[in-house]
Design a protein around this motif. Structure first.
Motif, PDB file in Angstrom:
ATOM      1  N   ILE A 117       0.850  -1.179   0.000  1.00  0.00           N
ATOM      2  CA  ILE A 117       0.000   0.000   0.000  1.00  0.00           C
ATOM      3  C   ILE A 117       0.886   1.228   0.000  1.00  0.00           C
ATOM      4  CG2 ILE A 117      -1.862  -1.175   1.241  1.00  0.00           C
ATOM      5  CD1 ILE A 117      -1.025   0.580   3.724  1.00  0.00           C
ATOM      6  N   GLY A 118       0.331   2.328  -0.452  1.00  0.00           N
ATOM      7  CA  GLY A 118       1.008   3.622  -0.343  1.00  0.00           C
ATOM      8  C   GLY A 118       0.581   4.256   0.966  1.00  0.00           C
ATOM      9  N   LEU A 119       1.356   4.044   1.998  1.00  0.00           N
ATOM     10  CA  LEU A 119       1.037   4.526   3.344  1.00  0.00           C
ATOM     11  C   LEU A 119       1.089   6.047   3.386  1.00  0.00           C
ATOM     12  CD1 LEU A 119       0.623   3.670   6.370  1.00  0.00           C
ATOM     13  CD2 LEU A 119       3.100   3.822   6.582  1.00  0.00           C
ATOM     14  N   GLN A 120      -0.015   6.668   3.790  1.00  0.00           N
ATOM     15  CA  GLN A 120      -0.054   8.112   3.952  1.00  0.00           C
ATOM     16  C   GLN A 120       0.709   8.474   5.224  1.00  0.00           C
ATOM     17  OE1 GLN A 120      -1.718   8.910   0.595  1.00  0.00           O
ATOM     18  NE2 GLN A 120      -1.620  10.589   1.977  1.00  0.00           N
ATOM     19  N   ALA A 121       1.657   9.349   5.100  1.00  0.00           N
ATOM     20  CA  ALA A 121       2.472   9.763   6.241  1.00  0.00           C
ATOM     21  C   ALA A 121       2.741  11.255   6.108  1.00  0.00           C
ATOM     22  CB  ALA A 121       3.789   8.979   6.261  1.00  0.00           C
ATOM     23  N   GLU A 122       3.501  11.777   7.011  1.00  0.00           N
ATOM     24  CA  GLU A 122       3.857  13.196   6.951  1.00  0.00           C
ATOM     25  C   GLU A 122       5.039  13.409   6.018  1.00  0.00           C
ATOM     26  OE1 GLU A 122       4.375  14.651  10.916  1.00  0.00           O
ATOM     27  OE2 GLU A 122       2.322  14.178  11.472  1.00  0.00           O
ATOM     28  N   THR A 123       4.864  12.956   4.802  1.00  0.00           N
ATOM     29  CA  THR A 123       5.873  13.101   3.758  1.00  0.00           C
ATOM     30  C   THR A 123       5.177  13.656   2.521  1.00  0.00           C
ATOM     31  OG1 THR A 123       5.503  10.839   2.975  1.00  0.00           O
ATOM     32  CG2 THR A 123       7.263  11.160   4.602  1.00  0.00           C
ATOM     33  N   ASP A 124       5.955  13.971   1.516  1.00  0.00           N
ATOM     34  CA  ASP A 124       5.400  14.493   0.269  1.00  0.00           C
ATOM     35  C   ASP A 124       4.889  13.385  -0.640  1.00  0.00           C
ATOM     36  OD1 ASP A 124       6.065  17.045   1.093  1.00  0.00           O
ATOM     37  OD2 ASP A 124       7.994  17.037   0.045  1.00  0.00           O
ATOM     38  N   TYR A 125       5.014  12.152  -0.243  1.00  0.00           N
ATOM     39  CA  TYR A 125       4.655  11.019  -1.082  1.00  0.00           C
ATOM     40  C   TYR A 125       4.205   9.863  -0.186  1.00  0.00           C
ATOM     41  CZ  TYR A 125       9.143   9.531   0.637  1.00  0.00           C
ATOM     42  OH  TYR A 125      10.173   9.193   1.471  1.00  0.00           O
ATOM     43  N   PRO A 126       3.392   8.944  -0.708  1.00  0.00           N
ATOM     44  CA  PRO A 126       3.042   7.762   0.080  1.00  0.00           C
ATOM     45  C   PRO A 126       4.246   6.825   0.175  1.00  0.00           C
ATOM     46  CG  PRO A 126       1.997   7.696  -2.079  1.00  0.00           C
ATOM     47  CD  PRO A 126       2.715   9.003  -1.986  1.00  0.00           C
TER      48      PRO A 126
END
Length: 127
Positions: free
Chosen positions: A82-91
């Motif tokens: 999965i593309g984990l949503q985090a405090e980054t500019d990308y998953p």
């Protein structure tokens, strides 16, 4: 999958060698989806240059396709990324282990219950 997680724990995150995208690539090689690592392995050595490569590839979703993932509209299943949503500019690519996800970060492997994360995209290794 268990061997993949053991490998992740034995060898620390290293940009261009054992980072999140190349960990997905190695997993897809291990399960027989691909027969070689992608051409960009080893071409960067830090976060900044990794972001440049991701941008050149067309983003995280395209990078996951290049390394062997097939985008699916389904809910994640054991063995999917999965593309984990985090405090980054990308998953961040994270491996679904069933009711949890494992992600390889600079600080080590982190596992979190799937029900507590948000994701953007699911990629499956289809042979």
């Amino acid at each position: 999958m268990d061997e993949t997680l053991r490998e992740w724990r034995r060898h620390p995150h290293e940009y261009g060698v054992n980072d999140c995208v190349l960990s997905a690539a190695a997993y897809f090689v291990r399960i027989g989806v691909r027969d070689a690592m992608p051409w960009f392995a080893g071409t960067y050595a830090d976060s900044e240059s990794a972001m440049e490569v991701l941008s050149e590839l067309g983003g995280m979703g395209r990078a996951m396709e290049i390394v062997g993932g097939t985008s699916v509209a389904d809910a994640p299943q054991r063995g999917d990324f999965i593309g984990l949503q985090a405090e980054t500019d990308y998953p961040i690519p994270a491996l679904c282990t069933g009711d949890r996800v494992a992600v390889r970060l600079e600080r080590g492997v982190v596992e979190v219950p799937l029900k507590f994360v948000k994701w953007q995209g699911v990629w499956r290794g289809v042979r």
